[in-house]
Design a protein around this motif. Structure first.
Motif, mmCIF file in Angstrom:
data_model
loop_
_atom_site.group_PDB
_atom_site.id
_atom_site.type_symbol
_atom_site.label_atom_id
_atom_site.label_comp_id
_atom_site.label_asym_id
_atom_site.label_seq_id
_atom_site.Cartn_x
_atom_site.Cartn_y
_atom_site.Cartn_z
ATOM 1 N N LEU A 8 -31.294 1.489 -25.202
ATOM 2 C CA LEU A 8 -31.912 2.295 -26.251
ATOM 3 C C LEU A 8 -30.979 3.385 -26.733
ATOM 4 N N LYS A 9 -30.896 3.546 -28.059
ATOM 5 C CA LYS A 9 -30.156 4.665 -28.643
ATOM 6 C C LYS A 9 -31.055 5.887 -28.525
ATOM 7 N N LEU A 15 -35.138 11.620 -23.268
ATOM 8 C CA LEU A 15 -35.207 11.123 -21.893
ATOM 9 C C LEU A 15 -36.240 11.888 -21.070
ATOM 10 N N LYS A 16 -36.659 13.062 -21.531
ATOM 11 C CA LYS A 16 -37.692 13.834 -20.829
ATOM 12 C C LYS A 16 -39.052 13.144 -20.899
ATOM 13 N N ALA A 37 -29.301 3.144 -21.354
ATOM 14 C CA ALA A 37 -29.373 4.062 -22.494
ATOM 15 C C ALA A 37 -28.006 4.129 -23.159
ATOM 16 N N TRP A 38 -28.037 4.408 -24.466
ATOM 17 C CA TRP A 38 -26.828 4.558 -25.272
ATOM 18 C C TRP A 38 -26.884 5.966 -25.822
ATOM 19 N N LEU A 39 -25.911 6.797 -25.455
ATOM 20 C CA LEU A 39 -25.854 8.177 -25.902
ATOM 21 C C LEU A 39 -24.456 8.500 -26.421
ATOM 22 N N GLN A 40 -24.365 9.560 -27.228
ATOM 23 C CA GLN A 40 -23.089 10.048 -27.706
ATOM 24 C C GLN A 40 -23.112 11.564 -27.653
ATOM 25 N N MET A 82 -18.932 7.913 -26.724
ATOM 26 C CA MET A 82 -20.107 7.054 -26.738
ATOM 27 C C MET A 82 -20.205 6.450 -25.346
ATOM 28 N N VAL A 83 -21.400 6.483 -24.747
ATOM 29 C CA VAL A 83 -21.598 5.879 -23.433
ATOM 30 C C VAL A 83 -22.811 4.962 -23.450
ATOM 31 N N VAL A 84 -22.694 3.871 -22.724
ATOM 32 C CA VAL A 84 -23.808 2.957 -22.485
ATOM 33 C C VAL A 84 -23.816 2.696 -20.992
ATOM 34 N N GLY A 85 -25.003 2.767 -20.399
ATOM 35 C CA GLY A 85 -25.080 2.486 -18.975
ATOM 36 C C GLY A 85 -26.481 2.576 -18.439
ATOM 37 N N GLY A 86 -26.591 2.308 -17.169
ATOM 38 C CA GLY A 86 -27.875 2.347 -16.482
ATOM 39 C C GLY A 86 -28.383 3.773 -16.361
#
Length: 135
Positions: A8-9, A15-16, A37-40, A82-86
């Motif tokens: 999810l972007k 995330l709260k 999750a996908w965050l930047q 940009m990160v994607v991960g568990g």
């Protein structure tokens, strides 16, 4: 890790609102089941010894846990990544992403504005109906 579930972007502030599902490190945002999750955002702390990094997306902080080849890159505070991960929720601590992919986007112009627009678009088109249905 169930790779059939989309990453999810999201913004850190979103995330709260996630809830943990008891099986297999899964979470829900409304009726959306996810693990990744996908965050930047900007790296606000970095360490050469492989210690976790902190990412600030403007809405909050999240810890990044790097493994393998990612530990050998020279991550520096101020880099936009940009990160994607568990996703890992931790009581009393910052949430964490176990990074599967990290890319330095520091040289990309308008990266912040474009990211916020992408997250808003994903939320309005895909996530909002499922979040509202659940509440």
């Amino acid at each position: 890790m169930d790779y059939s579930l989309a990453a999810l972007k999201l913004l850190c502030s979103q995330l709260k609102h996630v809830r943990e599902v008891s099986s297999q490190n899964r979470f829900t945002l409304g009726a959306i089941l996810f693990q990744r999750a996908w965050l930047q955002g900007l790296l606000v702390s970095a360490s050469a010894d492989g210690a976790p990094l902190l990412l600030d997306d403007g809405t909050g902080l999240i810890e990044l846990s790097l493994t393998g080849e990612f530990r050998h890159h020279h991550w520096k505070p101020g880099m936009y990544v940009m990160v994607v991960g568990g996703y890992v929720a931790r009581a009393g601590e910052l949430p964490m992403i176990k990074v599967h992919k990290i890319v330095d986007l520091s040289s990309s112009p308008d990266r912040d504005a474009m990211w916020y627009l992408e997250v808003v678009e994903a939320y309005k088109l895909f996530y909002q109906p499922l979040v509202e249905e659940f509440t």
